[in-house]
Every structure is written in structure tokens, then in C-alpha cells.
Design an enzyme around this catalytic site. Structure first.
Site, short mmCIF file in Angstrom:
data_model
loop_
_atom_site.label_atom_id
_atom_site.label_comp_id
_atom_site.label_asym_id
_atom_site.label_seq_id
_atom_site.Cartn_x
_atom_site.Cartn_y
_atom_site.Cartn_z
N HIS A 61 -5.00 13.21 1.26
CA HIS A 61 -4.78 13.08 2.71
C HIS A 61 -3.97 14.25 3.28
CE1 HIS A 61 -6.51 9.40 4.12
NE2 HIS A 61 -5.86 8.62 3.28
N GLY B 103 0.81 -1.22 0.00
CA GLY B 103 0.00 0.00 0.00
C GLY B 103 0.83 1.26 0.00
N ALA B 104 0.29 2.28 0.65
CA ALA B 104 0.94 3.59 0.69
C ALA B 104 0.59 4.26 2.01
CB ALA B 104 0.48 4.45 -0.50
N MET B 105 1.33 5.33 2.34
CA MET B 105 1.08 6.05 3.58
C MET B 105 1.28 7.53 3.35
SD MET B 105 0.15 6.11 6.64
CE MET B 105 0.03 7.59 7.65
N GLU B 106 0.30 8.32 3.85
CA GLU B 106 0.20 9.74 3.54
C GLU B 106 1.03 10.64 4.44
OE1 GLU B 106 -3.34 8.79 6.35
OE2 GLU B 106 -2.33 7.83 4.66
N GLU C 32 -10.13 8.44 5.56
CA GLU C 32 -10.05 7.49 4.45
C GLU C 32 -11.22 7.56 3.47
OE1 GLU C 32 -7.38 6.22 3.88
OE2 GLU C 32 -6.33 6.19 5.79
N HIS D 104 -5.37 9.82 -3.96
CA HIS D 104 -5.80 9.46 -2.61
C HIS D 104 -4.82 10.00 -1.57
CE1 HIS D 104 -7.89 6.56 0.18
NE2 HIS D 104 -6.77 6.75 0.85
N GLU D 105 -3.54 9.70 -1.74
CA GLU D 105 -2.55 10.09 -0.73
C GLU D 105 -2.34 11.60 -0.68
OE1 GLU D 105 -1.78 7.86 1.35
OE2 GLU D 105 -2.60 6.22 0.15
#
Length: 883
Positions: A335, A295-298, A354, A331-332
Site C-alpha cells: 500500500h 486488522g491493519a492500516m497502511e 485494496e 499487503h500493507e
């Protein structure tokens, strides 16, 4: 007491529903720090962390020093901090604004990840400002959580994933979203390595063989957004909306970030305009992590992604990769406003982060890339979420108090997909501009602070002049998906539409539910349209004249509800299917399949709709066939082991093969992206359904590529490799495995791993399972292999047995992060099961191995198994009868 009349009974029910909605709305108060749930008391507030980390990718541990400036709101006997798997390496001290330095004694609570810091002199900590100083040591992890390592040798790097509760593994902290503070971060690392964090570097000072990188202080933010990375990187730079942009990749891959750079240059100014708030930091870095993490992280100012979700390789990336990359970037980056500038008050409200990022990702994708038909493809994810929401293994979007040990359960399709779909429905009801004004006001008021659902609905209500809270609460604060039934009658020369609602259940034998929603139902009859708020049991709407096509409900497809038509109306809609708007075709197909699965509609009615697909021309055709492919795969799983499965596969080939013939195997210059994407999907689907011609052609192209006669185009790789992997000979398997072990990128590794896992030869699949523990693949890929085998279905039982037998070793590879982890090892392997006994076994095994944190994951898959089991006899009967 006399009996109530039907009218009287309905009045009582309506009154009860109104009172319930009022109670639910009142249960969504605006943000109040003191009342926000959490383990930590609210009597001490962190103001500023000064954090110095000694990091070396070649070491198994790290050292740290943290000074936490805080304000005690009253005299305290002790301080409570989060810390997990950290050990102090010196005295822990407290220094007040006035007074001598004091020593603090640590009373650890390992089970709760807490340190209680007690003054050694026995005197209380006075109200006012203090600074706690701690030196400590922690461990570097192999799975993608906390501070983790990637790669080996000189190329090894470090990165962080602190959401949800892993900041406490990097530094002692107030590790809950409500505790915002300024972070001043410094990193000491070997000379020659690059270091990045949330903010720009202010200075780099040499210290022997080390270099100390000191970064500018952050705005106030929660601990989970802290980010650092150390390693050898190649960089790609640019600017957007006056903000410096930088992409960090493994050496040799920076050029593959060019697509992401262009997308960011579109998205950042778009969001600035939309939210009425400029991006809040002086730079934005984005890092492509080559393995380990999923996944990914913001993280604010330093967003991290698994490299397969950020990089686009023209030689190897599949036709869908650009849209996946764009969507995840959207998406990120969203955020940076939803989640970072304004943070959910607690994990109970994480949907505010989210769901809005999901909604914004779809909005931005459609805005910049309308040719992708994003709303139609989103239908596929909404269908999967609705299927869960129609089962007993669901929850409300706002599901009440969240246990820290099970925070990962909140990062699921209910939060992301249902949350985003409900927001899209609310936007349609309020109007796009009104919705945007409400969001902009919310952002202005809550910037650099926290928020709850009550804050959002307050500003939405002010912008619209409507009671948004009551309507929204009926969607966010109760589980399930409603079923809207539509009946038509001709009265006095007018068409009268009667709508009624009930909770939709995938279980045909489920007891009726008293739940009600406030549903904005969009109706369309020819050129006439109307939106009806179905807030009680029934509602009515009149259209002029009795002639013309049937009335469509959920016109445009943005409502989060199922629709059931009377049989005559459904027959008319089926006959006119090709004339419907693309979104309405998609919604009708989706609802019909869901109703057939639940036993509320004959499977023959759904199969009749499938037969109409080839007549549907123009925009959305690709999405329709992709949607049909998902349904056919689910049916194939449900019917596995029955003779009638072959009849289903014949029917699938008859539907899909002409579409592949229409497209051809050659990618045409300038062809629509939908056609390019669909071609690869059709090849893989037809190989699953045993189309000999497609399997032969895929093999021929795979062989020609291996022999150097004709390179396999990137657009065909997912379909061809998937098809060859399913039917691989020994030689083909060996070639695929060699390519997997030699693959230089994450996207390629995932593609090849999936191809190998889909094989239909037991001995070869056993080798795939063994590969998961061989130590030759990154841990994220290795731990996923049994689940990929299970999902393919042919050897699901073997994959499940392997996962259960080797659970401890696989769990060590998978970790416990919010984007997968050990709780999904058994459920993933069981994904294709269709026997209720297997569902029960999964739940029991999961409890024994993963404990309470694994309950939700097992329940979700068990519910899907039960659905397949229930639809199995009905689907079989329809196919046997030739419906």
C-alpha cells in the site's frame, strides 16, 4: 417481422455484448479532479495543513489547532469542510495573501459531518490563496476508529485509524481521497511518552510537564493517511534498502517483532525493484496495537496492526501465524505504493488500493515462501467470494457511487479477494513481464497523485498492445461469476473443444442472465496448452488427436470462473484426480462443490472426488485437505438438526482421521510447514466431528500442560485448545476462561475466546455471552464473542438472541469502523443458520437496529443461509443413499 435464426440471434447477442463492453470501457475515464465524485465542491483546494494536537492517553478528550492553507479557484460565498463530533474552542478565522484577518461563522450539518464556514462580514472569499485557522476539541474513542485509546493505567496509549471517513473526527479537513495536501504535524504530549507520526521527528521541545514533538512535512497525501500514536513503547530497529525501520510494541514485546523485521527487510527492496519506484519516505515505522483495533492500516510511514497480526511469539503463536504476518506485511507495505504514492481517486475506486495490495501480498508470499503453497490456500478465500458472487447479495468491483455512510461496504471480499483474483487472471493473460511494465508506467505517471481504473488500463494497454480496458471492464464493472461449460468431440481425428459461458448462480431456479464476460480460458490437454478468449456465447479450440486425457479448463487455477465438464469427462478426471497438477486438483474440487451446492451437479459426484483425496500425494496435499475441511463444515452446518448429520460426520472422520494418524501428534524436526499447519486444523475438525480418540488425546495434552508435566507445543495449541473448548467440562472451561482473562497478547486472547465460544454446554456458553459485557476484555474481543458463538453453530440461536437484546451495548464496544464494527454484530451471530426464515429475520432485525449501513452485511449472510437451506435436502439425499 420474421423470426431470427439461431445464427442470427447469436450474432445480435454478440453485437450487443460488444457494444456493452465498449460502453463499459468508456465508463472508465482517466482521472479528472473536477469530475471525481464526492460531497465537497472542487472550488477550494487544500495545499497544506499545519496541525498541532494536544494528546494525553489519560484524558477523555483532545485539543487541536489546524491552519489550512488553501486556494480558492473562484470567489466563494463560504468554505465547506468535513468535521464530525468536533467543537471549536475559539474564533475561526481566515487570512488571505492580501487583506485583514476575517472571522468565519460555522453553520454545522451534523448529519453530513460538514461545517460550512461563512464570512461573518457577508463578503465573499476571493479567488486565490488563503489560510483558515481553527482551534477545537474532540473526543478520544474506545473502539478502533478515529483517535482511540488502548489499555489502562500508566500503560494506556493512543493510536489512530482514519480510513475511511474518520480524519474528520481528528481535525477539520477536506476528508476525501482526491484532496491531497502536505501535512505538517506537531503533537504535545506528557513528558516521558513516545510520539510517532508519518514522518521523522525534527525536534522535541520541552514545555513544562509537556513535550512538543514536531515532525517533518509529508508529501502531498489524502487526509485518511494521517497517523499519530502516543504511549510507552519498546522498539526494535533495523534497515532495508537504506530506509530506517522501527517496530513499536507494548513494553516487553519488541523481540516478538523480529520475524516482521526480517520480512520487511525482504519486502521493501523487492517492491522497489518490482515497481521501479523507491519507497518514497525517509523512514518506515510499524506499530503493534495491543487490543481495540482490528486488522491493519497502511498509513504512510506509520503502519498500524492489531498485534496478533504483526508479532510472532515462539511460545504461543500457532503454526500459521508466520504466514499470516508475512502476508499482512506484504499487503500493507504494498500500500505504500498502491494507495499512498498513487491514491484511488475516490471511494468508488478503492479497489485500486485494496485489490492490488491483495494481489501483491500473494505474489510476494509465493516468491519468498514457495513452501507455503500460497496459490492453493488462496483458493479457499476465492471459493468463499465466488459463493457470494453467485448470489444476489453481491456487487461489482466498481459498483458506482459510494455513499459516505456505507463506505465500509467497499472493504469486503469483492474488493480484496475478487479484485486480487481478477488481477492475477489478467497477469496470466498479458504475461508477467508485460503486466509489470504496465504497472511501472502507471506508478511513474500517477505518483503523488490520484488515479482511476481508466489510468491503469491505459498503461496496461500501452504495455501490451491489447484492448485491456474492454476485457477488464467486463470483470470490474458488472457483478457475478461466469460458468464456463466445456464439451469435447472428435472431428476428423482432432479433438474439438467447445466453450460456452453464462452467469453462474447458486440458486438453481434463477432465471438465465444475458451477462457475458471476456474470459481468457486456459486449456490444457496432456502437454499441449492454449488460451482462448471467450468473449461471446461460444468459442472453439482444436487439439491434435482424439486420444489421451480430457481437456482441463482453467489450467493452473488462476481464472475467476467456474468450470462445468460433461459427465464422462468429469468421471475421467475423478479417476485421474491424483495425477493432476496441485492447482488443477484444487480447482476441480472447488468447482465440483460449488456446482453441487447449486444443484448443477449431483452431490454424489462431489463426494466421489472427496474419496480420491488420500491418493493425491506431494505438494498441495495439505491445502486439499484444508479445502475439504471447509466444505465438510459447510455441509455440517447445512445438515444440522437432521439425523443424516451423523452420517456426514462419520464420513468426515473416515476421511480426516487417517490423515492425522499419518502426520502423528508429534511435530517432527524439519517437517514441512504444510504438515505442521494441517495437523492443528485436523485436530480441531475431528473434534467438531466427534472423534472420541482425538478429543481424548487433546484433553490429555491440555491436562498435562496445566499440571506442568508436558508443555503444549505452540504448533498444537490452536487444535488442542479448540478441541478442548468444544467439549469442555466445567473445570476445563474455568481453566480456559482464566487463561483468557490473564492473556498478555492479542493472538492468545483470540485463540482462547474462540475455544470458549465453541462450547457445547448451554450453561457454559451463556457465561461466554455474559463475558462480552463484563468489562474484563478489550472491546474488540468482547464485542466479537457472540459472533464467535454464532459461528460455532451449536448455540447460534442463543447468540443471535443475545446480540439482538444487547445490541446497543455491543455496538458501543464494536464501533463503526471499516473492519468489522456494529454492522456485523447480528450477521456474525447468524453465520451458521440454515433456515430461510432465519435469513428473513436477520434482514428485518438488521434494518431495525443498524439501518441502511447494515444492509450489505445482513444480505451477505442471508444469502449464505439461503444457500445452506437449498443444499440441505440434496446433500441429505446423497448421504442417505450412500453416494
Amino acid at each position: 417481422m420474421g423470426r431470427l435464426s439461431i445464427t442470427g440471434f447469436r450474432a445480435v447477442v454478440a453485437a450487443f455484448v460488444s457494444l456493452l463492453a465498449l460502453a463499459v470501457a468508456q465508463a472508465q475515464p482517466r482521472f479528472d479532479f473536477d469530475r471525481t465524485p464526492g460531497r465537497l465542491p472542487k472550488d477550494a483546494l487544500p495545499l497544506r495543513y499545519t496541525l498541532t494536537l494536544d494528546l494525553d492517553p489519560q484524558r477523555e478528550h483532545f485539543d487541536g489547532t489546524v491552519a489550512i492553507e488553501l486556494r480558492a479557484r473562484r470567489a466563494l460565498p463560504a468554505l465547506l469542510l468535513h468535521a464530525h463530533e468536533l467543537e471549536t474552542t475559539g474564533a475561526v478565522t481566515l487570512k488571505s495573501e492580501r487583506g485583514a484577518e476575517r472571522t468565519l461563522r460555522i453553520e454545522p450539518d451534523a448529519a453530513a459531518s460538514l461545517w460550512r464556514l461563512v464570512p461573518a462580514d457577508g463578503a465573499p472569499i476571493a479567488a486565490g490563496r488563503h489560510c483558515v485557522h481553527i482551534t477545537y476539541r474532540g473526543r478520544v474513542r474506545n473502539s478502533g476508529e478515529g483517535l482511540y485509546r488502548i489499555g489502562s493505567g500508566a500503560d494506556r496509549m493512543l493510536a489512530t485509524q482514519l480510513q475511511a471517513v474518520f480524519a474528520r473526527t481528528l481535525f477539520p479537513s477536506f476528508d476525501e481521497p482526491a484532496f491531497r495536501a502536505v501535512f505538517r504535524i506537531a503533537v504535545r504530549a506528557p513528558q516521558g511518552l513516545q510520539v510517532a507520526s508519518n514522518m521523522p521527528v525534527e525536534r522535541v521541545r520541552r514545555d513544562g510537564a509537556q513535550a512538543l514533538h514536531t515532525f517533518a512535512p509529508t508529501p502531498p497525501m489524502p487526509s485518511y493517511l494521517v497517523a499519530v500514536t502516543v504511549g510507552h513503547f519498546e522498539t526494535l530497529t533495523g534497515r532495508a534498502a537504506s530506509v530506517p525501520l522501527r517496530f513499536l510494541t507494548a513494553p516487553g514485546k519488541a523481540a516478538q517483532a523480529r520475524y516482521a523485521l526480517g520480512a520487511t527487510q525482504l519486502l521493501l527492496p523487492y517492491y522497489n525493484r518490482y515497481f521501479g519506484q523507491p519507497y518514497a519516505l525517509p523512514k518506515l515505522d510499524q506499530i503493534a496495537v495491543p487490543g481495540v483495533r482490528d486488522g491493519a492500516m497502511e498509513d504512510w510511514g506509520l503502519i498500524s496492526y492489531n498485534e496478533s497480526l504483526l508479532l510472532v511469539d515462539p511460545k504461543h503463536s500457532g503454526p500459521d501465524t508466520p504466514r499470516w504476518v508475512f502476508a499482512l506485511l506484504a499487503h500493507e507495505i504494498a500500500h505504500q505504493w498502491f494507495g499512498n504514492l498513487v491514491t484511488a481517486s475516490s471511494w468508488d475506486e478503492i479497489w485500486l488500493n485494496e485489490a492490488f495490495a491483495t494481489w501483491m501480498e500473494n505474489k510476494a508470499s509465493e516468491h519468498f515462501n514457495p513452501q507455503w503453497q500460497t496459490p492453493l490456500h488462496t483458493r479457499r478465500w476465492i471459493d468463499q467470494t465466488m459463493a457470494r458472487d453467485a448470489s444476489g447479495a453481491t456487487r461489482a468491483i466498481r459498483s458506482g457511487p459510494v455513499d459516505e455512510r456505507q463506505v465500509s461496504d467497499q472493504f469486503d471480499d469483492i474488493t480484496y479477494t475478487k479484485g486480487g483474483a481478477v488481477l492475477s487472471m489478467l497477469e496470466q493473460w498479458l504475461g508477467d513481464e508485460t503486466f509489470r511494465r504496465g504497472l511501472a508506467a502507471y506508478m511513474r505517471d500517477r505518483r503523488h497523485s490520484n488515479a482511476s481504473a481508466g489510468d491503469l488500463w491505459h498503461f496496461m494497454g500501452r504495455a501490451s498492445g491489447r484492448d485491456v480496458a474492454a476485457l477488464a471492464a467486463s470483470w470490474t464493472d458488472q457483478p457475478g461469476v461466469p460458468l464456463v461449460q466445456l464439451d469435447e468431440a472428435c472431428e476428423g481425428g482432432q479433438r474439438v473443444v467447445t466453450l460456452s459461458q453464462q452467469r453462474f448462480s447458486a440458486d438453481a431456479g434463477a432465471a438465465p442472465s444475458a451477462q457475458r464476460w471476456q474470459i481468457p480460458v486456459r486449456l490444457q490437454q496432456g502437454q499441449a496448452s492454449a488460451t482462448v478468449l471467450l468473449a461471446g456465447d461460444t468459442a472453439r479450440q482444436t487439439f491434435a488427436g482424439c486420444d489421451g486425457p480430457p481437456v482441463l479448463a482453467n489450467a493452473g487455477g488462476r481464472g475467476y470462473y467456474r468450470v462445468m465438464y460433461a459427465s464422462t469427462a468429469l468421471q475421467q478426471l475423478t479417476a485421474q484426480f491424483h495425477t493432476l497438477a496441485p492447482a488443477d486438483r484444487s480447482t476441480l474440487l472447488s468447482d465440483s462443490f460449488a456446482l453441487a451446492q447449486a444443484g448443477a451437479l449431483p452431490f454424489g459426484a462431489y463426494l466421489a472426488l472427496l474419496d480420491r483425496l488420500p491418493a493425491a500425494q506431494g505438494a498441495g496435499r495439505g491445502a486439499l485437505f484444508a479445502q475439504a475441511g471447509d466444505a465438510l463444515v459447510l455441509l455440517d452446518e447445512a445438515l444440522a438438526g437432521l439425523p443424516v448429520q451423523q452420517r456426514l460426520r462419520e464420513r468426515a472422520r473416515a476421511l480426516l482421521a487417517p490423515e492425522l494418524q499419518r502426520l502423528g501428534w508429534q511435530v517432527q524436526a524439519g517437517e514441512a510447514s504444510e504438515d505442521t499447519s494441517l495437523r492443528a486444523r485436523l485436530i480441531e475438525l475431528l473434534a467438531r466431528f466427534d472423534d472420541a480418540a482425538v478429543i481424548g488425546e487433546a484433553r490429555a495434552r491440555f491436562d498435562a500442560d496445566a499440571a506442568g508435566r508436558a508443555a503444549l507445543p505452540a504448533a498444537l495449541r490452536p487444535g488442542v485448545l479448540g478441541a478442548v473448548g468444544m467439549h469442555a467440562t466445567r473445570a476445563e472451561f474455568d481453566r480456559l476462561r482464566a487463561q483468557l482473562l490473564a492473556a498478555g497478547g492479542e493472538e492468545e486472547r483470540w485463540l482462547l475466546a474462540g475455544a470458549l465460544a465453541g462450547g457445547r454446554t448451554r450453561a457454559l456458553v451463556d457465561e461466554v455471552l455474559a463475558l462480552s459485557l463484563a468489562g474484563t476484555l478489550p472491546p474488540n474481543i468482547a464485542s466479537a464473542l457472540p459472533g464467535l458463538v454464532g459461528e460455532a453453530g451449536v448455540f447460534g440461536a442463543e447468540a443471535y438472541a443475545f446480540s439482538r437484546e444487547h445490541w446497543a451495548a455491543l455496538a458501543k464496544l464494536a464501533g463503526t469502523g471499516p473492519f468489522g464494527g456494529n454492522v456485523w454484530l447480528l450477521p456474525s451471530a447468524a453465520k451458521s443458520f440454515n433456515d430461510p426464515a432465519q435469513a428473513a429475520q436477520l434482514v428485518a432485525d438488521q434494518h431495525a437496529l443498524a439501518g441502511a449501513p447494515g444492509t450489505a452485511a445482513a444480505s451477505r449472510i442471508a444469502a449464505r443461509i439461503a444457500l445452506r437451506a437449498a443444499m440441505r435436502p440434496r446433500a441429505a439425499a446423497a448421504l442417505e443413499s450412500g453416494s
